[in-house]
Design a protein around this motif. Structure first.
Motif, mmCIF file in Angstrom:
data_model
loop_
_atom_site.group_PDB
_atom_site.id
_atom_site.type_symbol
_atom_site.label_atom_id
_atom_site.label_comp_id
_atom_site.label_asym_id
_atom_site.label_seq_id
_atom_site.Cartn_x
_atom_site.Cartn_y
_atom_site.Cartn_z
ATOM 1 N N THR B 176 0.811 -1.226 0.000
ATOM 2 C CA THR B 176 0.000 0.000 0.000
ATOM 3 C C THR B 176 0.841 1.270 0.000
ATOM 4 O OG1 THR B 176 -1.762 -1.153 1.160
ATOM 5 C CG2 THR B 176 -1.809 1.249 1.254
ATOM 6 N N GLU B 177 1.893 1.269 0.816
ATOM 7 C CA GLU B 177 2.674 2.496 0.949
ATOM 8 C C GLU B 177 3.739 2.644 -0.147
ATOM 9 O OE1 GLU B 177 2.174 4.985 3.338
ATOM 10 O OE2 GLU B 177 0.354 3.856 3.774
ATOM 11 N N LYS B 178 3.725 1.735 -1.106
ATOM 12 C CA LYS B 178 4.755 1.773 -2.152
ATOM 13 C C LYS B 178 4.472 2.811 -3.234
ATOM 14 C CE LYS B 178 7.050 -1.840 -0.535
ATOM 15 N NZ LYS B 178 8.219 -1.570 0.324
ATOM 16 N N ASN B 179 3.299 3.375 -3.194
ATOM 17 C CA ASN B 179 3.005 4.407 -4.192
ATOM 18 C C ASN B 179 2.203 5.527 -3.525
ATOM 19 O OD1 ASN B 179 0.010 3.875 -4.516
ATOM 20 N ND2 ASN B 179 0.846 1.848 -5.025
ATOM 21 N N ILE B 180 2.161 6.678 -4.198
ATOM 22 C CA ILE B 180 1.627 7.872 -3.523
ATOM 23 C C ILE B 180 0.105 7.924 -3.466
ATOM 24 C CG2 ILE B 180 3.679 9.281 -3.914
ATOM 25 C CD1 ILE B 180 2.292 10.484 -6.341
ATOM 26 N N VAL B 181 -0.571 7.012 -4.143
ATOM 27 C CA VAL B 181 -2.039 6.955 -3.973
ATOM 28 C C VAL B 181 -2.477 5.884 -2.989
ATOM 29 C CG1 VAL B 181 -2.801 8.043 -6.114
ATOM 30 C CG2 VAL B 181 -2.215 5.596 -6.092
ATOM 31 N N ARG B 182 -1.527 5.143 -2.473
ATOM 32 C CA ARG B 182 -1.815 4.113 -1.461
ATOM 33 C C ARG B 182 -2.797 3.048 -1.942
ATOM 34 N NH1 ARG B 182 -1.076 8.713 2.502
ATOM 35 N NH2 ARG B 182 0.994 8.271 3.274
ATOM 36 N N ILE B 193 -2.729 7.602 -10.311
ATOM 37 C CA ILE B 193 -1.833 8.757 -10.230
ATOM 38 C C ILE B 193 -2.013 9.641 -11.462
ATOM 39 C CG2 ILE B 193 0.604 9.479 -10.229
ATOM 40 C CD1 ILE B 193 1.142 6.897 -8.535
ATOM 41 N N SER B 194 -2.086 9.013 -12.613
ATOM 42 C CA SER B 194 -2.298 9.794 -13.840
ATOM 43 C C SER B 194 -3.613 10.557 -13.778
ATOM 44 C CB SER B 194 -2.328 8.853 -15.056
ATOM 45 O OG SER B 194 -1.116 8.157 -15.138
ATOM 46 N N LEU B 195 -4.636 9.886 -13.287
ATOM 47 C CA LEU B 195 -5.937 10.552 -13.190
ATOM 48 C C LEU B 195 -5.873 11.757 -12.257
ATOM 49 C CD1 LEU B 195 -8.996 10.769 -13.646
ATOM 50 C CD2 LEU B 195 -9.320 9.087 -11.833
ATOM 51 N N VAL B 196 -5.191 11.592 -11.139
ATOM 52 C CA VAL B 196 -5.111 12.716 -10.191
ATOM 53 C C VAL B 196 -4.293 13.856 -10.806
ATOM 54 C CG1 VAL B 196 -4.356 13.463 -7.913
ATOM 55 C CG2 VAL B 196 -5.372 11.206 -8.201
ATOM 56 N N HIS B 327 -4.599 23.733 -3.471
ATOM 57 C CA HIS B 327 -5.697 22.766 -3.345
ATOM 58 C C HIS B 327 -5.208 21.337 -3.511
ATOM 59 C CE1 HIS B 327 -6.313 21.750 -7.578
ATOM 60 N NE2 HIS B 327 -7.430 21.139 -7.303
ATOM 61 N N ASP B 328 -6.030 20.457 -3.021
ATOM 62 C CA ASP B 328 -5.739 19.025 -2.988
ATOM 63 C C ASP B 328 -6.642 18.364 -4.028
ATOM 64 O OD1 ASP B 328 -4.067 17.291 -1.569
ATOM 65 O OD2 ASP B 328 -4.998 17.777 0.350
ATOM 66 N N PRO B 329 -6.115 17.937 -5.170
ATOM 67 C CA PRO B 329 -7.013 17.408 -6.203
ATOM 68 C C PRO B 329 -7.708 16.117 -5.777
ATOM 69 C CG PRO B 329 -4.698 17.090 -6.815
ATOM 70 C CD PRO B 329 -4.711 17.959 -5.598
ATOM 71 N N CYS B 330 -7.091 15.367 -4.891
ATOM 72 C CA CYS B 330 -7.715 14.110 -4.434
ATOM 73 C C CYS B 330 -7.205 13.795 -3.034
ATOM 74 C CB CYS B 330 -7.382 12.954 -5.381
ATOM 75 S SG CYS B 330 -8.186 11.417 -4.869
#
Lengths: 358, 358, 358, 358
Positions: B176-182, B193-196, B327-330
């Motif tokens: 889970t913690e291996k990428n920035i979207v968890r 990530i691309s979508l965000v 702002h925080d997109p997601c």
């Protein structure tokens, strides 16, 4: 610390077991001077009562409500109001065969493990029969707040895979009580009834969903940051037997939306602004904004079925549970008045929690 | 009656505003003699911190936690533990343009209507920045219960319409913690990530969903009939900013199921029976049965977007809100540690509520 | 379930230890829009502060209060108000000699037995230093309710065997602050001061009594049947360190009276009847009747004395505790603002608990 | 927020009015698996019952207790236990003459002012008849804790100006029930009886005092800092009708003492140290230290007397209240079981609040 009370300022405590002497509720914090009609409480109980149609359990209970305290000369006195229904058709011996058994997806095992000593008859305290106490309390609150313009209406929007995709405001909710499954879409209702009949015949049970709409609320109900109005509605709803999920406003659908779609633009209005859309479901920051509140509650199929099932007894032995006795093939229609009652409890409590400005 | 406390026996009270002096929490009822590492609390806050990756808000806060009370010589004393984070990068003038405005789908209007006087800077108390206090408290409880074998792990299973359909037990949650979207599904994570990134570029925001799994619980947590374990989890989860829905176990899917499919057969086991399937989601009759608890939380897209939007000000005038600032997109990836923290709070409270048998 | 909160609707939670980083309070449920002067809170703390005269402990603490949350632009926002005082003159090594000792009539033994791990420095959490948090909270409530006509005034009516037998209404309470023992009878005050000086010289301590008068209350505060106004005042008062007794109105003297003497006849009045006498102490059936409320609080001599005393250590050994360090020969004058603060907390809470009629 | 509940973890809610259908209590949080004898509850009620001797009110109530829930096969189930007594000898028309009147030193005026609508019959909810519910609940807790070695014994130590000056440990408390005033000093009891008979003949009433002793408690009950054991005992005791004061241990006498006299030296002991003297009254820092707890409760003379009295009616007119009907010249002997019951409630609650060490 036990959990038989609900509400902070308007607080109810329910008591009683499915096959014990009585089921009842003490309502504390109810305002004084409210005219109370016992007949309205009875009418609410009749909507929840077993045996009300051929598709519900045939347990014969008239569920006559009696007042033990708190109402004097037809009005509330501000003192605790106690309402009681005595049990009559408690066929306890129907349950002797499961005295030591853990029925699948019932609370038998967890109660036994937690308490050691339990009333196994009909599930005892874990029976949905307890919810009649909630319905009685809700009917009290309705008599206080409905005259102020608040309305709460729930209906069945899904049974099994039969569901309506229309939003609540496209349905005529006054038709809800016109059929025994409490679905305001009459055509769909017929299909649901057929499904329940088939399910009953098959000795099985089936799940469903209830939608509830709260209208006429003032702005300002709900308490940040933990006791958000929707958070309490969620707890209230999920405390109902067999409920598995809750969402409000855009709900689970919100996960797939963009902010530019989801945001509800404000529109000038008197006495306060309204919103053009209502994805917020009438609640912003946990506080009512004056728009309709709407939420959904998903119910699993009830665990009692007429099939034989593998299980375990309290001694750890593998056993087979025989399917027999009375059963409710689909409790979702009977959940409608319970969902409404829980919503009344939440609204009544927040009504009294609303802090006056200094 | 305000709502800034959570829990009955293990009770937290949070305080502070987004751009005030500090955000903090008092944890009362925490057991004495538990070794506490401040570094573990800090690590939990770092998972929630703004600016942790390029897809979150760039507000610069180091969120350094300080202890004001209740920990002595590295151990809890049974006295209230107070944890505080002082605010630093509070660009209050960023907000002067919205001092009188009601931003769509924010809490500006409802706070103004309810309280009359509000801290409008960054949403004041209604800001999700308040949740850092919950995360700090959760990290305390984790240090007490993780050594007893309890684990709580949340992950992102949906952002926008990108979602995994695999159940939690088919995923490797250690990723889970291996990428920035968890999201533990690494391929899916890249799409998310691309979508965000695209959403951010478009000045928009997007919703999503978090799944949370609680393992290693003893049998017997949860209190009938109102304070069912899942009912409190629902309240806890829906008290998180932007959360719109909760379900557990079979959840909303249960509505379409038959009892014969849904029931979880018991299987003999030591020290207690287990169930063959787990549609119950580890909870029966509101009480944990020793199986995994799993639940889902749906989040709407955050309301702050970089688009111009029509709205109303506090004087009732129609206005246009300019999209500007940070702002925080997601927020869904940052919601992961918050969902976990709320689950720790619920579990910690029920752990202490568990009534000994006579 | 810990006990660091007081109040139901207006709820405070205090935190902090005598020689820890800080002492503070979170006040939740305080109404929005109340103008708050920090200087008034500071003034209240100065009345309780150590070192304020030569007859109190010479611990040097300026007790400067800081606001962490809940006040914006000089007014309360309805959000939790957090007030903190950082500790400065914490001579912790003064206490290393009693680290393992149980001082007679202190809380050392009971805390050790209950919690296992305790902050022994200066009594830790059991120190009366905690009461500064109560005084700070009381000063908030005073700023809200004093403008509504409520006044709360306490004074010392006894130190050792020197006491006034005159009822409060025969004393000029505006003279209370004119002397360092806070006794409005100036002649008696001089005798009390001499007694305290002698006691100090002897390395001993002495008890005393405080009377408190609440005026200007509306009719209707207090909640039957358990949360009677005087019952909560009793709990509030007895929660103050060293307090051993509470009575109100006719109090302990009532035991020797006849009903015909004790009954308070009603006299017609506008806007409501008054009573000819006031043995009821302004409360009937647990509810304020609009007359003055008056009560007494008895305080034992503080346990810290400069004599050697026999005792026991945590290993069960007989030991001798040396009398050394700073001590307060008579805390009763410093108890005056604490008693007032607790009364403000009770009144503020009941003010918000008052149920509107339907 | 109403006040009909007492206790935090072991919580009771009482309901019912003096001349309503029933008086009852819901006990929530009572441990499962405790054997319960209904006869012991009945015996406790019989000690409180009207008409038990010629010096009490002659209202004829058998006060037969019934169980509505929570006890199954002779044992508690961990579910709410509901006990009810139906009213029989409710001569409501005895009260029609005071329907609009405010009797001196009764709660008529304050209830009318607070609630607007009240049950005036026999004082309605404000009647001491409500305390039977507390006695029933206390008798439950006694059956759980007495087998663990806890004993609670109260007795009358003063009626009018007749009082014993001997401390409790010089009296033989087993003699308390040997006379109708419940004073263990038999000679003094005779004088008290004569005084009550004279008072009755004179149509008057007289006050008195009760002492209560709690023995056999473990170390560690009581919760700092607000919920000190003695603070809760004070609240509990002062919530009893007609109670005007409470002190414990050295009590009001402590005000005149020196620290060197008052401090209780610790003496080595197994399993824990004891104290040489017990001015602390078994409580230090709000927590039980294993020594006897003893406290006193002062009661005013009851307000109902057979004299004519000046008063006011609800329209503001001056009136005369005629002395007639049944009355209790001295309720202090009947207060003995009520004081004990409140002490059981406090001890039972703290027993369950005791936080396990981590």
């Amino acid at each position: 610390m036990a959990g038989n009370s609900f509400g902070q300022v308007l607080k109810i405590t329910t008591f009683g077991e499915s096959h014990g002497r009585a089921i009842g509720v003490v309502v504390d914090g109810f305002p004084a001077g409210i005219p109370i009609q016992l007949s309205e409480i009875q009418a609410a109980l009749d909507r929840r009562r077993p045996g009300q149609s051929h598709i519900t359990t045939q347990r014969k209970e008239t569920d006559q409500v009696e007042v033990l305290s708190g109402i004097f000369e037809g009005q509330s006195t501000g003192m605790p109001i106690t309402l009681v229904v005595f049990n009559h058709d408690a066929r306890s011996k129907d349950y002797s065969h499961i005295q030591d058994a853990f029925r699948p997806s019932h609370a038998d095992f967890t109660y036994e493990a937690k308490y050691g000593h339990r009333d196994y008859r009909g599930g005892g305290r874990s029976s949905a029969r307890e919810t009649l106490a909630r319905v009685a309390a809700g009917a009290l609150i309705r008599q206080w707040l409905a005259p102020k313009g608040v309305s709460i209406q729930a209906y069945v929007n899904q049974i099994g895979s039969i569901q309506t995709t229309r939003p609540y405001y496209e349905l005529d909710l006054s038709l809800t009580e016109k059929n025994i499954v409490r679905c305001p879409d009459q055509a769909l209702a017929q299909k649901m009834i057929s499904l329940v009949e088939e399910t009953k015949k098959a000795g099985d049970s089936v799940g469903g969903m209830v939608t509830c709409v709260i209208s006429g609320l003032p702005v300002g109900l709900g308490e940040p940051v933990f006791d958000k109005l929707h958070a309490e509605l969620a707890k209230a709803t999920l405390s109902i037997n067999a409920c598995k999920g809750f969402d409000y406003g855009s709900g689970f659908g919100a996960a797939a939306m963009l902010g530019s779609e989801h945001n509800d633009e404000f529109v000038p209005g008197i006495p306060h602004p309204t919103t053009k859309t209502n994805h917020s479901g009438g609640i912003q920051g946990g506080i009512s904004n004056g728009m309709d509140i709407y939420f959904r509650a998903a119910f699993k199929p009830v665990a009692t079925i007429m099939h034989d099932q593998n299980s375990v007894d309290k001694y750890g032995n593998a056993i087979t549970i025989k399917g027999k006795g009375r059963h409710d093939p689909c409790v979702v229609p009977r959940a409608v008045p319970i969902v409404e009652a829980m919503a009344w409890l939440v609204i009544g409590d927040f009504w009294l929690r609303k802090l006056e400005k200094g």
